[in-house]
Write an enzyme that holds these catalytic residues in place. Sequence first.
Site, PDB file in Angstrom:
ATOM      1  CG  HIS A   1       2.937  11.967  -7.786  1.00 35.19           C
ATOM      2  ND1 HIS A   1       3.973  11.014  -8.035  1.00 35.19           N
ATOM      3  CD2 HIS A   1       2.646  11.879  -6.713  1.00 35.19           C
ATOM      4  CE1 HIS A   1       3.552   9.621  -7.135  1.00 35.19           C
ATOM      5  NE2 HIS A   1       3.059  10.756  -5.615  1.00 35.19           N
TER       6      HIS A   1
ATOM      7  CG  ASP B   1      -0.739  11.385  -3.777  1.00 36.22           C
ATOM      8  OD1 ASP B   1       0.425  10.349  -4.291  1.00 36.22           O
ATOM      9  OD2 ASP B   1      -0.085  12.524  -3.407  1.00 36.22           O
TER      10      ASP B   1
ATOM     11  N   GLY C   1       0.701   8.765   3.151  1.00 37.63           N
ATOM     12  CA  GLY C   1      -0.429   8.780   2.881  1.00 37.63           C
ATOM     13  C   GLY C   1      -0.980  10.491   3.497  1.00 37.63           C
ATOM     14  CG  PHE C   2      -1.228  12.019   6.607  1.00 41.60           C
ATOM     15  CD1 PHE C   2      -2.146  12.355   6.933  1.00 41.60           C
ATOM     16  CD2 PHE C   2      -0.373  10.041   6.877  1.00 41.60           C
ATOM     17  CE1 PHE C   2      -3.557  10.872   7.436  1.00 41.60           C
ATOM     18  CE2 PHE C   2      -1.866   9.504   7.513  1.00 41.60           C
ATOM     19  CZ  PHE C   2      -3.019   9.698   7.760  1.00 41.60           C
TER      20      PHE C   2
ATOM     21  CG  ASP D   1       5.333  11.230  -2.673  1.00 43.39           C
ATOM     22  OD1 ASP D   1       5.547  12.359  -2.651  1.00 43.39           O
ATOM     23  OD2 ASP D   1       4.451  10.343  -3.525  1.00 43.39           O
TER      24      ASP D   1
ATOM     25  N   GLY E   1       5.051  18.537  -3.742  1.00 42.45           N
ATOM     26  CA  GLY E   1       3.954  19.212  -3.104  1.00 42.45           C
ATOM     27  C   GLY E   1       3.825  20.481  -2.581  1.00 42.45           C
TER      28      GLY E   1
END
Length: 229
Positions: A32, A34, A143-144, A176, A198
Amino acid sequence: MALAIAPSFMSANLLHVEDEIRALEPIADFFHVDIIDWHYVKNMCLTPQFIRAMHSATTVPIDAHLYVDNVDDELVQLCLDSGAGIITMPADVIGRSVHRFAHRIHSAGALVGIFLNPSQPVETVLPYAEVIDHLLLMSVDPGFGGQDFIPATYDRIRTACNLRKNLGLNYRIVIDGNCNADRFHSLAEAGADALCLGRGLFDCDPDTRRAGELTAQAINAINAELNRR
Protein backbone atom coordinates in the site's frame (compact mmCIF):
# COMPACT_ATOMS: atom_id res chain seq x y z
CA MET A 1 -12.07 -15.08 2.36
CA ALA A 2 -8.88 -14.93 4.45
CA LEU A 3 -7.92 -11.59 5.96
CA ALA A 4 -5.20 -10.12 3.71
CA ILE A 5 -2.17 -8.06 4.72
CA ALA A 6 -1.17 -4.82 2.97
CA PRO A 7 1.97 -3.26 4.51
CA SER A 8 1.77 0.52 4.17
CA PHE A 9 5.03 2.11 3.04
CA MET A 10 4.12 5.43 4.62
CA SER A 11 5.54 3.81 7.78
CA ALA A 12 8.48 2.01 6.17
CA ASN A 13 12.13 2.97 6.50
CA LEU A 14 12.54 4.95 3.29
CA LEU A 15 16.33 4.86 3.59
CA HIS A 16 16.18 1.10 3.03
CA VAL A 17 13.15 0.54 0.81
CA GLU A 18 14.44 -2.56 -0.98
CA ASP A 19 15.33 -4.17 2.35
CA GLU A 20 11.82 -3.40 3.60
CA ILE A 21 10.31 -4.95 0.47
CA ARG A 22 12.38 -8.12 0.83
CA ALA A 23 11.47 -8.41 4.52
CA LEU A 24 7.74 -8.09 3.84
CA GLU A 25 7.30 -9.96 0.55
CA PRO A 26 6.74 -13.31 2.31
CA ILE A 27 3.68 -12.01 4.20
CA ALA A 28 2.28 -9.27 1.93
CA ASP A 29 -0.80 -9.82 -0.22
CA PHE A 30 -0.24 -6.36 -1.68
CA PHE A 31 1.78 -3.26 -0.81
CA HIS A 32 0.00 0.00 0.00
CA VAL A 33 1.53 3.32 -1.13
CA ASP A 34 -0.01 6.63 -0.06
CA ILE A 35 0.30 9.45 -2.61
CA ILE A 36 -0.62 12.71 -0.84
CA ASP A 37 -0.55 16.06 -2.64
CA TRP A 38 -0.80 18.69 0.15
CA HIS A 39 -4.18 19.80 -1.25
CA TYR A 40 -6.50 16.90 -0.42
CA VAL A 41 -5.02 17.00 3.08
CA LYS A 42 -2.16 19.08 4.45
CA ASN A 43 0.47 16.42 4.17
CA MET A 44 2.75 15.10 1.43
CA CYS A 45 3.87 11.52 0.90
CA LEU A 46 5.34 9.34 -1.85
CA THR A 47 4.77 9.51 -5.61
CA PRO A 48 4.16 7.38 -8.70
CA GLN A 49 7.94 7.42 -9.20
CA PHE A 50 8.28 5.70 -5.82
CA ILE A 51 5.88 3.02 -7.06
CA ARG A 52 7.98 2.65 -10.22
CA ALA A 53 11.08 2.00 -8.08
CA MET A 54 9.20 -0.52 -5.91
CA HIS A 55 7.75 -2.27 -8.95
CA SER A 56 11.25 -2.81 -10.34
CA ALA A 57 12.13 -4.72 -7.18
CA THR A 58 9.03 -6.86 -6.50
CA THR A 59 6.19 -8.77 -8.08
CA VAL A 60 3.85 -8.14 -5.14
CA PRO A 61 0.91 -6.01 -6.36
CA ILE A 62 1.11 -2.33 -5.39
CA ASP A 63 -1.88 -0.20 -4.43
CA ALA A 64 -1.60 3.52 -5.28
CA HIS A 65 -3.82 5.24 -2.71
CA LEU A 66 -4.46 8.69 -4.16
CA TYR A 67 -5.12 11.37 -1.57
CA VAL A 68 -5.20 13.82 -4.46
CA ASP A 69 -7.54 16.74 -5.02
CA ASN A 70 -7.33 16.68 -8.82
CA VAL A 71 -7.39 13.07 -9.99
CA ASP A 72 -7.25 13.10 -13.78
CA ASP A 73 -6.53 10.74 -16.66
CA GLU A 74 -2.87 11.73 -16.74
CA LEU A 75 -2.27 10.87 -13.07
CA VAL A 76 -4.14 7.57 -13.33
CA GLN A 77 -2.12 6.63 -16.41
CA LEU A 78 1.14 7.62 -14.69
CA CYS A 79 0.33 5.31 -11.78
CA LEU A 80 -0.50 2.49 -14.17
CA ASP A 81 2.68 3.05 -16.17
CA SER A 82 4.65 3.06 -12.90
CA GLY A 83 3.42 -0.43 -12.10
CA ALA A 84 0.49 0.06 -9.75
CA GLY A 85 -1.82 -2.94 -9.84
CA ILE A 86 -4.54 -1.20 -7.85
CA ILE A 87 -5.57 2.46 -8.13
CA THR A 88 -7.55 3.62 -5.09
CA MET A 89 -9.26 6.98 -5.63
CA PRO A 90 -11.24 9.36 -3.38
CA ALA A 91 -15.00 9.02 -3.83
CA ASP A 92 -15.51 12.71 -3.07
CA VAL A 93 -13.25 13.72 -5.98
CA ILE A 94 -13.91 11.27 -8.81
CA GLY A 95 -17.66 10.64 -8.64
CA ARG A 96 -18.43 12.39 -11.93
CA SER A 97 -15.71 10.51 -13.81
CA VAL A 98 -15.56 7.16 -12.02
CA HIS A 99 -16.76 5.06 -14.96
CA ARG A 100 -14.18 6.59 -17.30
CA PHE A 101 -11.39 6.02 -14.79
CA ALA A 102 -12.60 2.49 -14.10
CA HIS A 103 -12.57 1.66 -17.81
CA ARG A 104 -9.00 2.97 -18.17
CA ILE A 105 -7.81 1.03 -15.11
CA HIS A 106 -9.52 -2.22 -16.00
CA SER A 107 -8.32 -1.98 -19.60
CA ALA A 108 -4.76 -1.88 -18.24
CA GLY A 109 -5.38 -5.07 -16.27
CA ALA A 110 -5.38 -3.29 -12.90
CA LEU A 111 -7.99 -3.13 -10.13
CA VAL A 112 -10.25 -0.20 -9.26
CA GLY A 113 -10.28 1.01 -5.67
CA ILE A 114 -12.53 3.66 -4.15
CA PHE A 115 -11.97 5.05 -0.68
CA LEU A 116 -14.46 6.60 1.69
CA ASN A 117 -13.56 8.91 4.55
CA PRO A 118 -15.27 8.32 7.92
CA SER A 119 -17.73 11.15 7.25
CA GLN A 120 -19.00 9.58 4.00
CA PRO A 121 -21.83 7.02 4.01
CA VAL A 122 -20.97 3.63 2.55
CA GLU A 123 -23.99 4.06 0.28
CA THR A 124 -22.06 6.80 -1.54
CA VAL A 125 -20.71 4.13 -3.90
CA LEU A 126 -24.10 2.68 -4.84
CA PRO A 127 -24.25 4.34 -8.31
CA TYR A 128 -21.01 2.65 -9.38
CA ALA A 129 -20.50 -0.22 -6.94
CA GLU A 130 -20.41 -2.72 -9.82
CA VAL A 131 -17.08 -1.32 -11.12
CA ILE A 132 -15.26 -1.45 -7.76
CA ASP A 133 -12.70 -4.15 -6.95
CA HIS A 134 -11.51 -2.64 -3.65
CA LEU A 135 -13.73 -0.61 -1.32
CA LEU A 136 -11.38 1.03 1.17
CA LEU A 137 -12.91 2.41 4.35
CA MET A 138 -10.80 4.93 6.23
CA SER A 139 -10.93 4.23 9.96
CA VAL A 140 -9.27 7.59 10.73
CA ASP A 141 -9.52 10.96 9.04
CA PRO A 142 -7.32 10.92 5.93
CA GLY A 143 -3.70 11.87 5.56
CA PHE A 144 -1.91 11.39 8.88
CA GLY A 145 -0.61 8.37 10.79
CA GLY A 146 -1.09 7.84 14.50
CA GLN A 147 -4.70 9.00 14.80
CA ASP A 148 -7.26 7.29 17.03
CA PHE A 149 -9.25 4.48 15.44
CA ILE A 150 -12.91 5.42 14.89
CA PRO A 151 -15.12 2.69 16.45
CA ALA A 152 -18.00 3.35 14.02
CA THR A 153 -15.79 1.65 11.42
CA TYR A 154 -17.09 -1.74 12.52
CA ASP A 155 -20.66 -0.81 11.60
CA ARG A 156 -19.44 0.64 8.30
CA ILE A 157 -17.74 -2.67 7.49
CA ARG A 158 -20.97 -4.54 8.18
CA THR A 159 -22.87 -2.08 5.98
CA ALA A 160 -20.36 -2.64 3.16
CA CYS A 161 -20.75 -6.41 3.55
CA ASN A 162 -24.54 -6.19 3.39
CA LEU A 163 -24.38 -3.91 0.35
CA ARG A 164 -22.05 -6.33 -1.41
CA LYS A 165 -24.31 -9.28 -0.64
CA ASN A 166 -27.51 -7.51 -1.64
CA LEU A 167 -26.03 -6.37 -4.96
CA GLY A 168 -24.39 -9.71 -5.71
CA LEU A 169 -20.92 -8.14 -5.96
CA ASN A 170 -17.48 -9.30 -4.81
CA TYR A 171 -15.40 -6.20 -4.04
CA ARG A 172 -12.76 -6.56 -1.34
CA ILE A 173 -13.38 -4.52 1.82
CA VAL A 174 -10.11 -2.88 2.88
CA ILE A 175 -9.56 -0.98 6.13
CA ASP A 176 -6.94 1.75 6.49
CA GLY A 177 -6.07 3.65 9.66
CA ASN A 178 -4.65 2.56 13.04
CA CYS A 179 -5.29 -1.13 12.46
CA ASN A 180 -3.26 -2.97 15.09
CA ALA A 181 -3.20 -6.43 16.65
CA ASP A 182 -5.75 -5.45 19.30
CA ARG A 183 -8.29 -4.85 16.51
CA PHE A 184 -7.46 -7.59 14.01
CA HIS A 185 -10.03 -10.03 15.37
CA SER A 186 -12.86 -7.48 15.63
CA LEU A 187 -12.15 -6.20 12.13
CA ALA A 188 -12.23 -9.72 10.73
CA GLU A 189 -15.43 -10.52 12.64
CA ALA A 190 -17.09 -7.41 11.21
CA GLY A 191 -16.25 -8.59 7.69
CA ALA A 192 -13.02 -6.86 6.65
CA ASP A 193 -11.10 -8.63 3.88
CA ALA A 194 -7.78 -6.76 4.01
CA LEU A 195 -5.94 -4.44 6.39
CA CYS A 196 -3.52 -1.66 5.43
CA LEU A 197 -0.91 -1.87 8.16
CA GLY A 198 1.45 0.98 8.96
CA ARG A 199 2.48 1.36 12.57
CA GLY A 200 0.27 -1.62 13.38
CA LEU A 201 2.90 -3.72 11.62
CA PHE A 202 6.16 -1.77 11.69
CA ASP A 203 5.97 -1.00 15.42
CA CYS A 204 5.69 -4.71 16.31
CA ASP A 205 9.45 -5.13 16.26
CA PRO A 206 12.50 -3.02 15.29
CA ASP A 207 13.38 -5.69 12.73
CA THR A 208 10.90 -5.39 9.87
CA ARG A 209 11.11 -9.06 8.90
CA ARG A 210 10.27 -10.07 12.46
CA ALA A 211 7.51 -7.46 12.63
CA GLY A 212 6.00 -8.97 9.50
CA GLU A 213 6.26 -12.50 10.88
CA LEU A 214 4.53 -11.51 14.14
CA THR A 215 1.77 -9.77 12.22
CA ALA A 216 1.27 -12.74 9.90
CA GLN A 217 1.14 -15.13 12.85
CA ALA A 218 -1.61 -13.08 14.50
CA ILE A 219 -3.67 -12.81 11.32
CA ASN A 220 -3.15 -16.45 10.34
CA ALA A 221 -4.48 -17.51 13.75
CA ILE A 222 -7.60 -15.38 13.20
CA ASN A 223 -8.08 -16.79 9.70
CA ALA A 224 -7.77 -20.34 11.04
CA GLU A 225 -10.32 -19.65 13.77
CA LEU A 226 -12.83 -18.13 11.35
CA ASN A 227 -12.36 -21.00 8.89
CA ARG A 228 -13.23 -23.53 11.61
CA ARG A 229 -16.67 -21.96 12.11
